[in-house]
Design an enzyme around this catalytic site. Structure first.
Site, PDB file in Angstrom:
ATOM      1  N   HIS A 276     -11.014  -3.476   3.103  1.00  0.00           N
ATOM      2  CA  HIS A 276     -10.924  -2.998   4.586  1.00  0.00           C
ATOM      3  C   HIS A 276     -11.727  -1.928   4.874  1.00  0.00           C
ATOM      4  O   HIS A 276     -11.698  -1.385   5.889  1.00  0.00           O
ATOM      5  CB  HIS A 276      -9.627  -2.831   4.844  1.00  0.00           C
ATOM      6  CG  HIS A 276      -8.856  -1.628   4.075  1.00  0.00           C
ATOM      7  ND1 HIS A 276      -8.777  -1.640   2.709  1.00  0.00           N
ATOM      8  CD2 HIS A 276      -8.458  -0.439   4.470  1.00  0.00           C
ATOM      9  CE1 HIS A 276      -7.990  -0.716   2.401  1.00  0.00           C
ATOM     10  NE2 HIS A 276      -7.752   0.132   3.425  1.00  0.00           N
ATOM     11  N   ASP A 277     -12.394  -1.096   3.984  1.00  0.00           N
ATOM     12  CA  ASP A 277     -13.281   0.005   4.176  1.00  0.00           C
ATOM     13  C   ASP A 277     -14.814   0.036   4.006  1.00  0.00           C
ATOM     14  O   ASP A 277     -15.234   0.610   4.149  1.00  0.00           O
ATOM     15  CB  ASP A 277     -12.924   1.279   3.046  1.00  0.00           C
ATOM     16  CG  ASP A 277     -11.448   1.748   3.420  1.00  0.00           C
ATOM     17  OD1 ASP A 277     -10.889   1.618   4.437  1.00  0.00           O
ATOM     18  OD2 ASP A 277     -10.804   2.231   2.448  1.00  0.00           O
TER      19      ASP A 277
ATOM     20  N   GLU B 109      -6.451   3.853  -6.011  1.00  0.00           N
ATOM     21  CA  GLU B 109      -7.761   4.045  -5.147  1.00  0.00           C
ATOM     22  C   GLU B 109      -8.436   5.473  -5.724  1.00  0.00           C
ATOM     23  O   GLU B 109      -8.148   6.488  -5.266  1.00  0.00           O
ATOM     24  CB  GLU B 109      -7.721   4.026  -3.803  1.00  0.00           C
ATOM     25  CG  GLU B 109      -9.030   3.896  -2.950  1.00  0.00           C
ATOM     26  CD  GLU B 109      -9.047   4.327  -1.447  1.00  0.00           C
ATOM     27  OE1 GLU B 109      -9.735   3.965  -0.827  1.00  0.00           O
ATOM     28  OE2 GLU B 109      -8.102   5.271  -1.140  1.00  0.00           O
TER      29      GLU B 109
ATOM     30  N   ASP C  32      -3.169   4.564  -2.082  1.00  0.00           N
ATOM     31  CA  ASP C  32      -4.356   5.143  -1.371  1.00  0.00           C
ATOM     32  C   ASP C  32      -4.524   6.604  -1.811  1.00  0.00           C
ATOM     33  O   ASP C  32      -3.671   7.509  -2.122  1.00  0.00           O
ATOM     34  CB  ASP C  32      -3.705   5.244  -0.071  1.00  0.00           C
ATOM     35  CG  ASP C  32      -4.762   5.566   1.260  1.00  0.00           C
ATOM     36  OD1 ASP C  32      -5.757   4.573   1.161  1.00  0.00           O
ATOM     37  OD2 ASP C  32      -4.665   6.605   1.797  1.00  0.00           O
TER      38      ASP C  32
ATOM     39  N   ASP D 203       0.825  -1.108  -0.008  1.00  0.00           N
ATOM     40  CA  ASP D 203      -0.001  -0.017  -0.009  1.00  0.00           C
ATOM     41  C   ASP D 203       0.922   1.248  -0.023  1.00  0.00           C
ATOM     42  O   ASP D 203       1.668   1.549   0.847  1.00  0.00           O
ATOM     43  CB  ASP D 203      -0.811  -0.004   1.275  1.00  0.00           C
ATOM     44  CG  ASP D 203      -2.259   0.335   1.146  1.00  0.00           C
ATOM     45  OD1 ASP D 203      -2.389   1.445   0.393  1.00  0.00           O
ATOM     46  OD2 ASP D 203      -3.220  -0.462   1.423  1.00  0.00           O
TER      47      ASP D 203
END
Ligand code: TEU
Length: 566
Positions: free
Chosen positions: A333-334, A258, A204, A102
Site C-alpha cells: 500500500h506504500d 516493517e 508498522d 496491522d
C-alpha cells in the site's frame, strides 16, 4: 538441521494483503468494508493463498488511512462493527484462512484518549505516554517528519507550552515506549486480539519505537539520513524481547516487522529464532532501488538495473541461509504496483511481465506477500491532477512544494511513478460501474483499465489470464517443497536481461528462468544437467526451445519458466 529448514506454517503459507478501504464496498458509501471482505473470502481461498494481512481496520479519524488509530480495540465505523469483525474471523477460519492484522504502535492518533488526556496538563497521568519538549528548554533539536508540510516532527501546543514529537503527521503523535505503562497497554491490546483468535501481526515501522530520548542535536554527518540518528534506538531489542516473552510466545502466531532502515548486518538481530523476537521482516532495499539516493519519494533519473535487483535478492537470501526467514514482496500500500514498477505495463508486455513477476515471487525462498489486485496484474493509475490524490503523503509534499515555490509540474510527473495512491485504487472485480467495487462514488478514482480486461470476472473464465497463471503458479510452489525450502543459487550474475537461479533441496533441483527484457534473448547454461529436465510451468505457450546438447535457451520478452532438473 539448519534452523531455516524447520517447517512452519508461516514459511509455507502465501500471504494476501488487503487494503480494506479499496477492496469491496457493500454499503454504497464508496469505502470498502468488512462485509465486503467476507463476501470475497471464497475468491481469496480459490487463489490458493493461506494468510490474509489486513491493513489497519481500527477506529481512526483517517488522517493516514487508518495508520492513525484513536481506539485500538474498536473498528473503524466506515468498515463496520466488532460483530462484523468476529464474523469475518470465523468465516476465515472455516475456510482455513489465517488472519494477520496491522500493529501500529510507534504512534497513535491525536484523537486517541491517551493523547487527549496527555495534552491537557503537564501533570496529567497520561503526560508521559508521549514525547514532550517543554518550551522553556528552547526550540527542540531538529527532527524530520514524513508527512509534515514543513518536515518538522515537533508540533507546538499552546495549552501546556510544549512541543510533542510526531515522526509522521501532526495527527500521529509518537508513543513513548520508555514508559512501562505504555508498553503494558500495548501488550494488553495485542493479547485482546490474539485471544479473539487472530494469527499474527505485521508491525508498522517497528524500529522507530526506540529512540534516543535525550534528543541530541544532530551531528554534522547527519545530512538528512535520519534513520541511523533517530530510529533503531538503543532499547529496540529489549522491547521486542519483552513483547515476545509477554505476548507473542504464548500463541501459535506469526510476526513480520516493517524494518525500515535495517540493513543485512543487523537482520538476524530481529529474526534469529534463538533471540526470540520476530519471525520475519520487510527490508527496504528493493524499495530504494528506483529512487534517488537517500530519497524515499523521488524517482531515480536513470533506470534501475537487473543486476542490482539480483544483487539485493541474493544478498538477502544469503542472510537467512542458516537461520531466520525472509519475506518476499514487490509492492504494497506504500509503493506503486509491481507490474508497472518491476515489469512493463504496456499492452505488449503486460501479460508476460505480470506473470513473470508471479513466477519470481513464488519461486524464491522466503514467504511471498501479494497485494490485492496483483494477482490480476493491476497497474499504476498515474493521476494527472493533485485533486485526484487522497494520500496525505502526496498532498502534504505538494503543499510544501507550493510553499517553497518549487516545480509543481515535475512533482506531479514524479508522483505518477512514485505515489502511494497508485496502489490504493479500488479492486477491479468486473466490468460493472466502478469495476464492481461500489455502487456509490468511490473514495478514490478507479483505474479505467478495468474495462480492458484487468478485472476478476473477465480473467476467471479465461484459462490463459494473469489470474489463472497466478493460481497455477501457487500450485507449482505448493507441489514442490524445493521452491519453499531449497537453497537458492544465482546463475548468470552479470546478465542484465535474464534472472536465472536454481533451488536445491536434497535430491530435488529446479531451474528458474526469468526475462526482464523487451527483446528475445539467448543464453547458454552448460553447467547444468538437463538430461531429465521437465518443464513445470511457462508463461508462454510457445515456451523456450532447449537445445539438448549445449543447453541454449531462446527466451521471449518477459518470459518465465521453471524446469525441474532432478
Ligand atoms: O510506512 C512507513 C514508512 O516508512 C512509509 O512512510 C514509507 O516510507 C512511505 O510510505 C513510502 O512511500 C508505514 C505504513 O506502511 C504507512 O502506510 C504509514 O503511512 C506509515 O507507516 C505511518 O504509520
Amino acid at each position: 538441521m539448519k534452523k531455516s529448514l524447520e517447517r512452519q506454517w508461516w514459511k509455507e503459507g502465501i500471504v494476501y494483503q488487503i487494503y480494506p478501504r479499496s477492496f469491496q464496498d457493500t454499503t454504497g458509501d464508496g469505502v470498502g468494508d468488512i462485509r465486503g471482505i467476507i463476501q470475497r473470502l471464497d475468491y481469496i481461498k480459490n487463489l490458493g493463498v493461506d494468510i490474509i494481512w489486513l491493513n489497519p481496520i481500527y477506529k481512526s479519524p483517517n488522517d493516514d488511512n487508518g495508520y492513525d488509530i484513536s481506539d485500538y480495540q474498536n473498528i473503524m465505523e466506515e468498515f463496520g462493527t466488532m460483530e462484523d469483525f468476529d464474523l469475518m474471523l470465523s468465516e476465515m477460519k472455516k475456510l482455513g484462512l489465517r488472519m494477520v492484522m496491522d500493529l501500529v504502535v510507534n504512534h497513535c492518533s491525536d484523537e486517541h484518549q491517551w493523547f487527549v488526556e496527555s495534552k491537557k496538563s503537564r501533570e496529567n497521568p497520561y503526560r508521559d505516554y508521549f514525547h514532550w519538549w517543554p518550551a522553556e528548554n528552547g526550540t527542540p533539536p531538529e527532527r524530520w517528519s514524513f508527512f509534515d508540510v514543513a518536515s518538522n516532527a515537533w508540533k507546538y501546543e499552546k495549552e501546556t507550552d510544549a512541543y510533542y514529537l510526531h515522526y509522521f503527521s501532526q495527527k500521529q503523535p509518537d508513543l513513548k515506549w520508555e514508559n512501562p505503562k505504555v508498553r503494558q497497554e500495548i501488550y494488553d491490546m495485542m493479547t485482546f486480539w490474539f485471544d479473539k483468535g487472530i494469527d499474527g501481526f505485521r508491525m508498522d515501522v517497528i524500529p522507530f519505537i526506540s529512540k534516543d530520548i535525550s534528543f541530541p542535536e544532530l551531528p554534522k554527518e547527519y545530512n538528512g539520513e535520519f534513520i541511523p540518528y533517530y530510529a533503531n534506538g538503543p532499547k529496540l531489542h529489549e522491547y521486542l524481547r519483552e513483547m515476545n516473552q509477554k505476548v507473542l510466545s504464548k500463541y501459535d502466531i506469526m510476526t513480520v516487522g516493517e524494518a525500515i532502515g535495517v540493513s543485512v548486518d543487523r537482520a538476524l538481530d530481529f529474526v534469529d529464532d534463538d533471540r526470540k523476537e520476530l519471525n520475519m521482516f520487510f527490508h527496504f532495499d528493493l524499495l530504494a532501488l528506483d529512487r534517488e539516493e537517500g530519497e524515499t519519494f523521488k524517482m531515480r533519473s536513470d533506470q534501475w538495473k537487473l543486476t542490482e535487483f539480483k544483487e539485493i535478492h541474493s544478498k538477502w537470501d544469503a542472510v537467512f541461509a542458516e537461520k531466520g526467514w525472509g519475506s518476499m514482496f514487490l509492492n504494497n500500500h506504500d509503493f506503486p504496483r509491481s507490474v508497472s514498477r518491476w515489469g512493463n505495463d504496456s499492452t505488449a508486455h503486460w501479460y508476460n511481465s505480470a506473470t513473470m513477476l508471479h513466477t519470481f515471487l513464488l519461486s524464491m525462498k522466503g514467504t511471498p506477500y501479494f497485494y490485492y489486485g496483483e494477482e490480476i496484474g493491476m497497474t499504476n493509475v498515474r493521476f494527472n491532477n493533485i485533486e485526484d490524490y487522497k494520500d496525505i503523503n502526496t498532498i502534504n509534499r505538494y503543499k510544501s512544494i507550493v510553499d517553497n515555490g518549487g516545480d509543481v509540474k515535475a512533482f506531479i510527473e514524479n508522483e505518477k511513478d512514485a505515489s502511494r495512491d497508485n496502489a490504493r485504487t479500488p479492486m477491479q472485480w468486473s466490468v460493472a460501474a466502478n469495476a464492481g467495487f461500489t455502487t456509490g462514488k468511490p473514495w478514490i478514482k478507479v483505474n479505467e483499465n478495468y474495462k480492458e480486461g484487468i478485472n476478476v470476472d473477465s480473467q476467471i473464465s479465461d484459462k490463459s489470464s494473469v489470474l489463472n497463471y497466478f493460481r497455477r503458479m501457487v500450485d507449482v510452489r505448493k507441489q514442490n517443497l524445493v521452491l519453499i525450502y531449497g537453497d537458492y543459487q544465482l546463475l548468470l550474475k552479470d546478465n542484465e536481461e535474464i534472472y536465472a537461479y536454481t533451488r536445491t533441496l536434497d535430491e530435488d533441483r529446479c531451474l528458474v528462468l526469468l526475462s526482464f527484457s523487451t527483446k528475445k534473448i539467448s543464453i547458454t547454461l552448460d553447467e547444468l544437467n538437463f538430461e531429465t529436465a521437465k518443464l513445470l510451468i511457462s508463461n508462454d505457450e510457445d515456451h523456450a526451445v532447449r537445445v539438448k546438447k549445449d543447453a541454449v535457451f531462446s527466451i521471449k520478452p518477459y518470459q518465465a519458466m521453471i524446469y525441474k532438473l532432478s
